[in-house]
Design a protein around this motif. Structure first.
Motif, PDB file in Angstrom:
ATOM      1  N   GLY A 114       0.795  -1.222   0.000  1.00  0.00           N
ATOM      2  CA  GLY A 114       0.000   0.000   0.000  1.00  0.00           C
ATOM      3  C   GLY A 114       0.824   1.266   0.000  1.00  0.00           C
ATOM      4  N   ALA A 143      -8.864  10.517  -4.508  1.00  0.00           N
ATOM      5  CA  ALA A 143      -8.509   9.322  -3.747  1.00  0.00           C
ATOM      6  C   ALA A 143      -9.408   8.138  -4.092  1.00  0.00           C
ATOM      7  N   VAL A 186      -7.748   4.586  -5.038  1.00  0.00           N
ATOM      8  CA  VAL A 186      -7.856   3.428  -4.142  1.00  0.00           C
ATOM      9  C   VAL A 186      -8.504   2.252  -4.861  1.00  0.00           C
ATOM     10  N   TRP A 219      -6.029   0.628  -7.066  1.00  0.00           N
ATOM     11  CA  TRP A 219      -5.096  -0.158  -6.265  1.00  0.00           C
ATOM     12  C   TRP A 219      -5.708  -1.490  -5.857  1.00  0.00           C
TER      13      TRP A 219
END
Length: 459
Positions: free
Chosen positions: A96, A248, A252, A255
């Protein structure tokens, strides 16, 4: 009236009969470029110092009577199990937080390819050749060294050892630039720019290696799903949306999709960085700040001040007491990593630079020395963040061989930094005198006159 110095002999091209002009390697850049590199060095000096503190703290804790507490903290599992994100703190740091580091690296890459040295094929040839040679040779030396040292091991065991071939291939940007900032305060900005560009290309190669060679299986559906938030991220940035909370969300999600696909999640960071729009005209304007530049400046403090040090804290905690160091000194993988970082990187980067000068019409800038290139080549052997990550991917986090490799990365990087310091400190004293003369020769605008003269045509 003094006569002009005799001209250097030149050769004529049989194709057009014209006299070719010699391209200068590592020539002086612009004043804006010099200021940018100086500012980046100051930022990386702070980040490198924090990184060093985190690594030393981890080593101290892991070798103290309370070492079990360190292992317990590193292995604490947090996160939603329904999404298969119930990961240990060490894994969260590697998968992360390092994605943030690679996001910054991706933005740097994009800026270099669009408006930096990599946008000019002639200027890009040098750092790319040096970076490629600085990857191939350490990997080759690792394989040769590990094979020779492990003489007599079974084919299966040797194959397991050789999984670590990519560990000594990466230069750590934060540590290398921090060392350069401390020992090379007066080195020419061209040398600093070269190391920065080399490290950026090095990161691109490293993340490609991770994606291709250290991915066991790929779930194509999850990988395709990652395209949706990546497109949304791109569209938001094109629309000039810069709210961190809004950006974000797709970051995210991208990811999570990449992590679930089986590809290492740090690849998502690079992809996000490469999708940040870069306008060459804005990048080159001295009084304007592009979107990519503003994003990099906002994210870099978090990356350098927390994300990378946190990863270092959880990755560098190797137990040396109780025979750990002696065992590492006998491990073929650890020996291969040390040789790769100290010798492979130096010879590879130096050899790549020499090859560009030897097989093209280029020659080293008259203000520099090949000793400068040797110092930077040695400094390229400072591998930490990505090397530790590849070690975990190759041998498994927390495994005995992974611990041995971590010690080799730390030791090899320290030796490389010390050798580079010996070479570059001597050159730094030389350039301190040169810089004193140039700095004294300023106009009222505060820009050294040497940067206001017409630069030499590299063609």
């Amino acid at each position: 009236m003094a006569s002009d110095p005799p001209a250097k002999p030149t050769t004529h091209s049989p194709l057009d009969g014209r006299t070719p002009r010699r391209e200068r390697l590592l020539g002086r850049g612009t004043w804006r470029e010099a200021k940018y590199v100086a500012e980046l060095l100051r930022a990386e000096t702070v980040g490198g110092a924090i990184l060093l503190v985190a690594a030393v703290a981890a080593l101290a804790w892991a070798n103290s009577p309370w070492r079990n507490g360190y292992a317990s903290l590193r292995d604490t599992v947090v996160g939603p199990s329904a999404l298969h994100l119930d990961l240990s703190l060490g894994t969260w740091a590697a998968d992360g937080l390092l994605a943030v580091f690679f996001l910054v690296a991706g933005i740097e890459l994009k800026r270099e390819f669009v408006a930096g040295d990599l946008s000019d094929r002639r200027k890009a040839a040098l750092p790319i050749a040096a970076a490629v040679c600085g990857v191939v040779l350490p990997a080759g030396l690792f394989v040769v060294t590990a094979t020779l040292v492990s003489n007599g091991d079974s084919a299966g065991e040797l194959g397991g050892i050789l999984r670590g071939w990519a560990i000594p291939t990466a230069t750590d940007i934060a540590f290398a630039l921090a060392v350069l900032a401390v020992i090379g305060t007066h080195l020419p900005s061209a040398l600093r720019s070269f190391l920065l560009t080399l490290a950026v290309v090095d990161d691109l190669i490293a993340i490609t290696i991770i994606a291709v060679f250290y991915t066991a299986s790929v779930n194509l559906l999850w990988l395709l799903a990652a395209a949706v938030p990546l497109v949304v991220w791109r569209l938001l940035l094109k629309a000039r949306v810069t709210n961190p909370l809004v950006l974000a969300a797709p970051a995210v999600l991208a990811w999570v999709c990449v992590h679930s696909s089986g590809v290492h999640a740090t690849v998502a960071g690079v992809l996000l960085g490469l999708l940040v729009p870069v306008n060459r005209e804005v990048e080159e304007a001295p009084d304007r700040h592009s979107l990519a530049e503003r994003m990099e400046h906002r994210i870099r403090p978090f990356s350098a001040g927390f994300a990378v040090p946190a990863f270092a804290f959880f990755a560098a905690g190797v137990t040396v007491v109780g025979g750990g160091l002696a065992a590492a000194s006998r491990d073929p993988a650890a020996i291969g990593v040390t040789v790769g970082l100290v010798a492979g990187k130096a010879v590879g980067v130096m050899g790549g630079t020499w090859a560009v000068a030897r097989f093209t019409r280029a020659e080293l800038d008259e203000d520099l020395s090949w000793t400068d290139v040797l110092g930077l080549s040695l400094l390229a052997g400072v591998g930490f963040t990505v090397s530790l990550l590849v070690g975990e991917l190759a041998f498994g986090p927390g495994s005995e061989r992974d611990d041995h490799v971590k010690l080799a990365v730390l030791g090899g990087s320290l030796v490389a930094a010390l050798l580079a310091s010996v070479v570059l400190r001597a050159r730094n004293r030389h350039y301190r005198l040169v810089e004193a003369r140039e700095t004294a020769d300023r106009d009222d605008d505060g820009i050294p006159d040497v940067y206001e003269t017409q630069p030499r045509d590299p063609a």
